[in-house]
Structure formats: structure tokens, C-alpha cells
Enzyme design. Structure first.
Site, PDB file in Angstrom:
ATOM      1  N   GLY A  11       0.838  -1.198   0.000  1.00  0.00           N
ATOM      2  CA  GLY A  11       0.000   0.000   0.000  1.00  0.00           C
ATOM      3  C   GLY A  11       0.868   1.240   0.000  1.00  0.00           C
ATOM      4  O   GLY A  11       0.548   2.253   0.634  1.00  0.00           O
ATOM      5  N   GLY A  14      -0.464   4.848  -1.290  1.00  0.00           N
ATOM      6  CA  GLY A  14      -1.575   5.483  -0.600  1.00  0.00           C
ATOM      7  C   GLY A  14      -1.097   6.644   0.249  1.00  0.00           C
ATOM      8  O   GLY A  14       0.095   6.989   0.240  1.00  0.00           O
ATOM      9  N   ILE A  16      -0.844   7.364   3.823  1.00  0.00           N
ATOM     10  CA  ILE A  16       0.163   7.122   4.864  1.00  0.00           C
ATOM     11  C   ILE A  16       1.325   6.321   4.287  1.00  0.00           C
ATOM     12  O   ILE A  16       2.489   6.586   4.578  1.00  0.00           O
ATOM     13  CB  ILE A  16      -0.452   6.402   6.084  1.00  0.00           C
ATOM     14  N   THR A 124      -6.639   1.529  13.360  1.00  0.00           N
ATOM     15  CA  THR A 124      -7.281   2.836  13.510  1.00  0.00           C
ATOM     16  C   THR A 124      -7.983   2.969  14.851  1.00  0.00           C
ATOM     17  O   THR A 124      -8.402   1.958  15.444  1.00  0.00           O
ATOM     18  CB  THR A 124      -8.321   3.043  12.377  1.00  0.00           C
ATOM     19  N   ASP A 125      -8.155   4.205  15.308  1.00  0.00           N
ATOM     20  CA  ASP A 125      -8.915   4.452  16.536  1.00  0.00           C
ATOM     21  C   ASP A 125     -10.392   4.122  16.362  1.00  0.00           C
ATOM     22  O   ASP A 125     -11.135   3.968  17.337  1.00  0.00           O
ATOM     23  CB  ASP A 125      -8.756   5.908  17.004  1.00  0.00           C
ATOM     24  N   GLU A 126     -10.833   3.957  15.115  1.00  0.00           N
ATOM     25  CA  GLU A 126     -12.247   3.691  14.851  1.00  0.00           C
ATOM     26  C   GLU A 126     -12.702   2.313  15.333  1.00  0.00           C
ATOM     27  O   GLU A 126     -13.901   2.072  15.458  1.00  0.00           O
ATOM     28  CB  GLU A 126     -12.542   3.859  13.353  1.00  0.00           C
ATOM     29  N   TYR A 148     -16.159  -0.230   7.441  1.00  0.00           N
ATOM     30  CA  TYR A 148     -14.715  -0.001   7.438  1.00  0.00           C
ATOM     31  C   TYR A 148     -14.087  -0.353   8.782  1.00  0.00           C
ATOM     32  O   TYR A 148     -13.129  -1.131   8.854  1.00  0.00           O
ATOM     33  CB  TYR A 148     -14.390   1.458   7.089  1.00  0.00           C
TER      34      TYR A 148
END
Length: 332
Positions: A11, A14, A16, A124-126, A148
Site C-alpha cells: 500500500g 496510498g 500514509i 485505527t482508533d475507529e 470499514y
């Protein structure tokens, strides 16, 4: 003569991934970069660093396995993921299967590799969902509220399963919201910058009071590279939280103010561009991560303050206006 470490970045074109790849390339390390050049990738970054790149879809298990076995990387960092929440709502299958499949392909390919020192899973924090009070630490329950964030929660658990079953080492980094160069214009900060520069309406979900933590991308690159060199447990989870917490409308108004300074535009004129729209389904109201473990590892690390970071970001998008056009074209 000691052999140089090898880095495999998946990746790598992308947002990041490209910034971390550039960080590595500046250090002149031995790295191989992989990307499928989908809508979230920067084709210009790929073309500028083509000699280090392999254009490839990491969902292809056979190709992933062949590359890992032939290159024999000491470090693998997986940035490859479908990441835009709005898209995950309209097309959940693509996110759930894509993100899990890529991670599973990597983990399967490295379960018997003696030369691998670290595998980094970018999370992720999600995964913690919306936090009403306090902050989520690394042992908090998963409460994903979008396809996601569910897909990222599943990848985190897959890493744990591969460690428990096969002893595959992995470090899961749960990042707060990143911003900076080469971020797709469908994301909040670059979209706001683009809309203001083009004198177009800025869509703001609901009341605009949803709270996010923001982290400048250069900080993330430094942290990931430093973690590769630190002695850590074979299986490790770490919140990477900047502590820079603010609601979306505050963030948007900061961007407006900075662009006014740069362009001599009237703030009142730009403020009129803010357009409140219907909130999206399952919109998390607040992300907040505890960072005690991070401070124990990096007691002296100083995050870039938001004013400095957003100024650098705006200047980059103004200087690299061609990226805005590239990013918009990729989304079609």
C-alpha cells in the site's frame, strides 16, 4: 560486512504509505514498494519512484507469497486498505473482503519466515467506536460502527489469531486521524482545502461537532520507523494518539483562517461556503485513545501542533495543485 535490512511496504502509494515510503527512501534503505494504484493511490508518487515499485494487487495470494519469499524482507508494513467510511457504507463487501484478504495473504506468507523481524499492521482508533466519556486503552472492547471499522477490527483479531496459532509476530498500531501531503480529496482536511481554494461549498455532516484526534503525517512516519528498531513483545498493540482533539467545524474554520492569511481572501466570504448536510449513518461522535503505553515508549516525543501541521498541509496542496486534479480524477 553486515547486510542491510530489507523493508517491504504494502500500500506504498496510498496516503500514509507514500509518506512513510518517502521517509524510507530518504534514508536510502533497501525497500520494495507495492501498490495496486487504485483510487486512493498517488500515481504521480508511483511514477516518481518507479524503480522501487511493483504494481500489484495484494489480494493475489500467490504473488504476495512469491514476493515475500524472494525478497526476504526483515520488516513488512501493511498500509493497504480501503479506508473511506462513506464508501464502506455504500459498498461494505469491498471493504470487508479486501482488507481481510490482504492481511490474511501477508500473514499466511510469513508464518514460517525466520528472517522476519517485525510485521506492522496499521489499524485505527475507529475500532473502539464512539467514546462518550474517557478514553479507550489497548484492552478496551471493539465497538466498530461502520463496515470499514469492522474490517479493521477483524484484521486486528486476525493478527492475534496468527500469533496464537502459528507464533507469527505482529505489532498493531491504532492511529488517530492523520493529515498531510497526498491524502485523497475525499477526506475532510484535503476536501476542505480544495473546496475553499476553488470557492465551492464545504459539506459538513450534521452539526459538525464530531470530535477527532489529529496527527501530522511526518510524526507517524517517525514513530513507525522508531518502533521497528525498538525491542517489543512479539505480539503488541499500541495506541498512537496525538492528544490533539477538536471537533470538525473547529478544524474546518482553522483551515479557512489559514487560507485567508495566505491568499488575502475575506474570512466572511469563505465562512459562507460552509454547508451543513444530513449526517451519515452510524457517524461516530467522538474518538479518544489513551496513550500511556505510547508515552512509556516515547517519553520525549513531541507531536506537531495543529497550527503548524495545517499550515504545512495547505501550502503543500497549493504548491501541488496537480495532485488535487489527480485525486479528483481517481475518484471518478
Amino acid at each position: 560486512m553486515k547486510k542491510k535490512d530489507k523493508y517491504l511496504i504494502i500500500g506504498a502509494a496510498g496516503f500514509i504509505g507514500s509518506n512513510f515510503s518517502k521517509f524510507l527512501l530518504n534514508k536510502k534503505v533497501n525497500c520494495m514498494l507495492i501498490d495496486n494504484l487504485s483510487y486512493g493511490s498517488s500515481k504521480s508518487f508511483f511514477l516518481n519512484h518507479k524503480k522501487n515499485f511493483i504494481k500489484m494487487d495484494a489480494r493475489d495470494e500467490i504473488k504476495v507469497s512469491k514476493i515475500i519469499k524472494s525478497f526476504k524482507p526483515n520488516y513488512i508494513i501493511n498500509f493497504a486498505a480501503q479506508s473511506h467510511v462513506d464508501r464502506s457504507i455504500s459498498n461494505p463487501d469491498e471493504f470487508i473482503f479486501n482488507n481481510l484478504q490482504i492481511s490474511n495473504n501477508i500473514l499466511k506468507s510469513i508464518k514460517n519466515d525466520f528472517y522476519l523481524k517485525k510485521f506492522i499492521n496499521i489499524s485505527t482508533d475507529e475500532v473502539y467506536g464512539s467514546i462518550k466519556k474517557g478514553k479507550a486503552d489497548e484492552s478496551s472492547n471493539y465497538k466498530p460502527n461502520s463496515p470499514y471499522s469492522q474490517s479493521k477490527s477483524s484484521v486486528d483479531l486476525l493478527c492475534r489469531a496468527y500469533y496464537k496459532t502459528y507464533g507469527v509476530p505482529s505489532i498493531t498500531l491504532r492511529l488517530s486521524n492523520n493529515y498531510g501531503p497526498r491524502q485523497s480529496v475525499e477526506k475532510l482536511i484535503p476536501k476542505t482545502i480544495m473546496q475553499v481554494l476553488q470557492n465551492k461549498k464545504i459539506p459538513v455532516y450534521g452539526s459538525g461537532l464530531n470530535i477527532r484526534e489529529w496527527m501530522y503525517i511526518d510524526d507517524t512516519s517517525k514513530i513507525i520507523y522508531s518502533l521497528l528498531k525498538k525491542k517489543l513483545p512479539k505480539f503488541y498493540i499500541l495506541n498512537v494518539s496525538s492528544g490533539i482533539s477538536q471537533n470538525n467545524i473547529y478544524t474546518i474554520k482553522k483551515i479557512i483562517k489559514q487560507i485567508c492569511i495566505i491568499s488575502n481572501k475575506s474570512k466572511k466570504e469563505i465562512d459562507n461556503l460552509i454547508n451543513y448536510v444530513e449526517d451519515r449513518p452510524g457517524h461516530d461522535s467522538r474518538y479518544a485513545m489513551a496513550n500511556k503505553k505510547f508515552k512509556d515508549i516515547f517519553p520525549r516525543f513531541k507531536f506537531t501542533n495543529f497550527n503548524t501541521g495545517i499550515e504545512k498541509t495547505i501550502e503543500w496542496y497549493i504548491t501541488n495543485n496537480s495532485f488535487i486534479n489527480e485525486s479528483k480524477k481517481n475518484l471518478k
